[in-house]
Structure formats: structure tokens, C-alpha cells
Design a protein around this motif. Structure first.
Motif, short mmCIF file in Angstrom:
data_model
loop_
_atom_site.label_atom_id
_atom_site.label_comp_id
_atom_site.label_asym_id
_atom_site.label_seq_id
_atom_site.Cartn_x
_atom_site.Cartn_y
_atom_site.Cartn_z
N SER A 221 0.80 -1.21 0.00
CA SER A 221 0.00 0.00 0.00
C SER A 221 0.84 1.27 0.00
O SER A 221 0.31 2.36 -0.12
CB SER A 221 -0.92 0.00 1.22
OG SER A 221 -0.16 -0.05 2.41
N PHE B 265 0.22 3.60 -2.89
CA PHE B 265 -1.14 4.03 -3.13
C PHE B 265 -1.38 5.35 -2.42
O PHE B 265 -0.92 5.56 -1.30
CB PHE B 265 -2.12 2.97 -2.61
CG PHE B 265 -2.10 1.69 -3.39
CD1 PHE B 265 -3.10 1.39 -4.30
CD2 PHE B 265 -1.08 0.77 -3.22
CE1 PHE B 265 -3.08 0.20 -5.02
CE2 PHE B 265 -1.05 -0.42 -3.92
CZ PHE B 265 -2.05 -0.70 -4.84
N ASP C 209 -4.20 8.60 -1.34
CA ASP C 209 -5.58 8.98 -1.11
C ASP C 209 -6.01 9.97 -2.17
O ASP C 209 -5.21 10.81 -2.62
CB ASP C 209 -5.69 9.60 0.29
CG ASP C 209 -7.13 9.82 0.70
OD1 ASP C 209 -7.73 10.83 0.24
OD2 ASP C 209 -7.65 9.00 1.49
N GLN D 287 -2.24 4.95 -8.41
CA GLN D 287 -2.90 3.90 -7.66
C GLN D 287 -3.54 4.56 -6.43
O GLN D 287 -2.92 5.42 -5.80
CB GLN D 287 -1.92 2.82 -7.21
CG GLN D 287 -1.16 2.20 -8.38
CD GLN D 287 -0.17 1.16 -7.91
OE1 GLN D 287 -0.38 -0.03 -8.08
NE2 GLN D 287 0.92 1.58 -7.31
N CYS E 91 -5.96 4.67 -2.74
CA CYS E 91 -6.46 4.00 -1.54
C CYS E 91 -7.58 4.84 -0.96
O CYS E 91 -7.48 6.06 -0.84
CB CYS E 91 -5.34 3.79 -0.52
SG CYS E 91 -4.55 5.31 0.07
N CYS E 92 -8.68 4.19 -0.64
CA CYS E 92 -9.85 4.87 -0.09
C CYS E 92 -10.32 4.11 1.15
O CYS E 92 -10.47 2.88 1.10
CB CYS E 92 -10.98 4.93 -1.11
SG CYS E 92 -10.60 5.89 -2.58
N SER E 93 -10.56 4.83 2.21
CA SER E 93 -11.01 4.18 3.44
C SER E 93 -12.51 4.39 3.63
O SER E 93 -13.09 5.38 3.18
CB SER E 93 -10.25 4.74 4.65
OG SER E 93 -10.46 6.14 4.77
N ASP F 143 -12.03 -0.73 3.30
CA ASP F 143 -10.90 0.10 2.86
C ASP F 143 -10.34 -0.57 1.61
O ASP F 143 -10.10 -1.79 1.62
CB ASP F 143 -9.81 0.18 3.93
CG ASP F 143 -10.32 0.77 5.24
OD1 ASP F 143 -11.35 1.49 5.21
OD2 ASP F 143 -9.71 0.49 6.29
N TYR G 50 -7.57 -0.63 -1.71
CA TYR G 50 -6.34 -0.22 -2.39
C TYR G 50 -6.45 -0.77 -3.81
O TYR G 50 -6.47 -1.99 -4.00
CB TYR G 50 -5.11 -0.79 -1.69
CG TYR G 50 -4.97 -0.33 -0.25
CD1 TYR G 50 -4.12 0.73 0.07
CD2 TYR G 50 -5.67 -0.95 0.78
CE1 TYR G 50 -3.97 1.16 1.37
CE2 TYR G 50 -5.55 -0.52 2.09
CZ TYR G 50 -4.69 0.53 2.38
OH TYR G 50 -4.56 0.97 3.67
#
Length: 390
Positions: A197, A200, A202, A235, A237-239, A362, A364
Motif C-alpha cells: 500500500s 497508493f 488517497d 494507484q 487508496c480509499c477508506s 478500505d 487499495y
């Protein structure tokens, strides 16, 4: 040897120098080059020599190096003017290649010719593998120095001798090209970044003007769209994404295996980033001659949906008759650390029980443009998913 009238070959070269010090110039201590066939990348010829700089004060503090470049060896070596004809013949009119040569090696070679009042050689073209690999391969190998790249591919230590370094440079280029070819040809198996990650980002950290797209050409003329952000593969990443629709098996891949996916609500910032990627990639797709219908990433105004949604794909791979998913799936309960989940096989019921509507995940994921059977767009493929317990 190098005096062939055929100037279509690539010459990969490198210079070793004294250590730059304040108030002093830099002396070339070694020049090395290999001639490479541009069609097969096979080494055809090689040449290297240690060099005695005109200013001997530059080597007054030269200590013995483990690579064999020492003061005694340098003193007994020819000066640049004595081998200038050879260097000129090697470089003139050929394609120059090397790592960081535009900022380092090329200026030094030109300065060396100017010092002896001779016109420097000129390349037919130049391939600098430092910016090339930084753009295409990304910084998955760290600082992208030759020693770091060699370590990344397990090629051993860099010796800092010209011939060894140019041969290592060529091997690194081959390795990178092979990885990029496989990643593009088999996006469901090979990943753009193997470093977890850390690569990655946000959507809040994405600068929209820094997103760019380019065409990467591959074997038999095929090509794919590459999406970049600040010269690195984009790339995300979202939570805490809310699952809107659970696991779907409606679509199948090229092997006939189910293409597993689910739908989540998309945040405004995520929509902004994906819309920008969609717009740039669609424009490039049309400009490159595609007539396929473009399918947008973000689904809006569907009537029964209260917010925009996106579809996340779970990677599967088929080995013989056995299909399994290779997206990492972790479970998380309250404040505990995520735990990787182990599955017995391709049991879709297990996934359906995890990704139920209302569950938060979450994610990735990578962005893979596609153009297949008159349909084109970008597929969001998850590398890692963390499912929150309800």
C-alpha cells in the motif's frame, strides 16, 4: 571494430570520474562502451580504457578503490586526447544510451572534446534510462539509481567500472521491459506495483493537473493507456467505502472464469479524480483511433441511487482448471488490527457473506484501461481490501 559504417546500432556508454569537490572540476578516469543491436539488444562489440586527467591534482587524493581504479593505474593510462579518435568513432552518429547520461556523462564527454579543441561527437538520438524508467516503471525500485535497480532485480552489486555498469544497465532495461510487458499483457495476474500500500495515495492527495495519460505500445502493435500522477503510476487508496451492491458474477474474463466485483458509494474527491482520469483516457482513446463505446467509471443519476457509485473488481487467476482470487482480503473488527483472511478455495458464497450491502471496506486499487469488443473504459482492480466488521 567500432569503425563500422552502420550507424544504426545503440551505443551504451558510461564514464567513471573523480569525486566532485568544491572548487574543483571533475576528471574522467574511465570510459567504457558496448555496441548493441537495436533489434535484438545483443552486445556486438565493446571498448574500455582508464584515462589520465589533464589536471593531475584531481587524483592527488585518489585512494585505492575496490574496483581497481587507483592512482598508479591512472598515471600509466592514456590521456583523453590520445583516445579521442576512438571515442569519436564510437559515438558519432549513433544512438546514445545510458543511465543519467543527459545530465552527467554526455556533458562530460562534450567538455573533454572542447578541452582538446575538437568538435564533440553528436548522437543520432539519446536514450537516458533514468527518466525513461522513472516514468514507465515508476519508483517501485526506490531512488532509481543503477545500484538500487540492480538490487531490486537481484543482479548483484554495481562495480562502478564502466563496462560492468553499461552491461548491468542493459540487463536492468531488459528486466524492466519484461515486467512492463507482462503487466500490460496480463493485468489480472501481474501487478504494476509489488510494494504494498505504500505506493497508493488517497484521492485527497491527488493533484488533478498532475494526472496524465500516455500510450504504451507492445508486441504485434497492441497498445494500452497508462495513467500517471507526478510521473508515477496512479494507484488509489480509499477508506470507509460503503458497499452498495454485493458480489456480482455477471461478467467473465478471457478464460471464462467469473470476474468478481462489487459496487461502493464514491466520495466527491474520488469522483473528481476518476472523472479526470476518464476524460483524459477517453480523449486519448479516440485520438488513437478507437471507435469503442466508452463506459464511464462513475455511475450517476441512475434514479434509484442516492449517490455516485463505482465498481471494484476482485482479481482472480486461473491455474489449469483451478481458479482462485488473488486480491488480498483482510478482516477488521472495531479497533483491532486487520487480519488476512484465508479461504479454502473459490467459494463465492464466502465473499458474498463478507461484502454485504451496508458493509464498509478500505480499498487499495489500480486503474486498468481496457478496449475490448467495442467497449472501452477503465477498470478499478483491487489489490487489497479490508472489510470492517458490522
Amino acid at each position: 571494430m567500432f569503425s563500422s559504417s552502420d550507424r544504426s546500432q545503440i551505443v551504451v556508454f558510461d564514464v567513471e570520474t573523480t569525486v566532485p569537490r568544491p572548487g574543483q572540476g571533475v576528471g574522467i578516469l574511465e570510459f567504457g562502451a558496448i555496441l548493441v543491436c537495436p533489434r535484438t539488444l545483443v552486445e556486438l562489440e565493446s571498448y574500455s580504457t582508464l584515462l589520465q586527467p589533464l589536471d593531475l591534482t584531481l587524483i592527488s587524493t585518489l585512494s585505492d578503490r575496490s574496483n581497481g581504479i587507483n592512482k598508479d593505474a591512472i598515471i600509466s593510462s592514456p590521456t583523453f586526447s590520445q583516445i579521442a579518435d576512438k571515442v569519436y568513432d564510437i559515438l558519432q552518429g549513433r544512438i546514445w544510451a545510458g543511465h543519467n547520461i543527459l545530465r552527467f556523462d554526455c556533458p562530460l564527454i562534450r567538455e573533454a572534446f572542447v578541452e582538446i579543441n575538437r568538435p564533440p561527437p553528436e548522437p543520432k538520438d539519446t536514450i537516458d534510462t533514468l527518466p525513461l524508467l522513472t516514468q514507465r516503471f515508476g519508483r517501485r525500485a526506490g531512488d532509481m539509481k543503477m545500484a538500487t535497480l540492480a538490487d531490486y532485480f537481484g543482479l548483484g552489486d554495481q562495480t562502478h567500472r564502466s563496462l560492468d555498469d553499461v552491461r548491468m544497465n542493459l540487463e536492468v532495461l531488459k528486466y524492466c521491459a519484461t515486467v512492463l510487458f507482462l503487466e500490460s499483457s496480463f493485468p489480472d495476474i501481474f501487478w504494476v506495483s509489488p510494494n504494498g500500500s505504500a505506493d497508493f495515495i488517497d484521492p485527497d492527495e491527488v493533484s488533478i493537473p498532475s494526472i496524465n495519460v500516455s500510450l504504451t505500445r507492445f508486441y504485434h502493435g497492441t497498445q494500452t493507456i497508462h495513467i500517471m500522477h507526478n510521473d508515477m503510476t496512479l494507484q488509489l487508496c480509499c477508506s470507509h467505502l460503503k458497499v452498495r451492491f454485493g458480489i456480482s458474477t455477471k461478467f467473465v474474463d478471457y478464460a471464462g472464469s467469473p470476474r468478481l466485483n462489487f459496487v461502493v458509494d464514491a466520495t466527491p474527491n474520488l469522483c473528481q479524480v476518476l472523472d479526470a482520469c476518464d476524460s483524459l483516457a477517453q480523449r486519448l482513446s479516440v485520438d488513437s483511433g478507437s471507435s469503442s463505446e466508452w463506459r464511464p467509471l462513475v455511475t450517476r443519476n441512475a434514479g434509484f441511487l442516492s449517490s455516485p457509485t463505482v465498481r471494484l473488481n476482485i482479481r482472480t487467476v486461473t491455474d489449469g482448471s483451478v481458479t482462485k482470487w488473488v486480491t488480498e482480503i483482510h478482516g477488521k473488527e472495531f479497533s483491532t488490527s486487520p487480519q488476512k483472511l484465508v479461504f479454502s478455495g473459490l467459494d463465492i458464497a464466502e465473499l458474498e457473506a463478507l461484502f454485504t450491502p451496508g458493509t464498509y471496506v478500505d480499498a487499495y486499487f489500480c486503474l486498468y484501461p481496457y478496449d475490448y469488443k467495442q467497449n472501452a473504459g477503465i477498470r478499478l482492480v483491487a489489490k487489497k481490501l479490508i472489510v470492517h466488521s458490522n
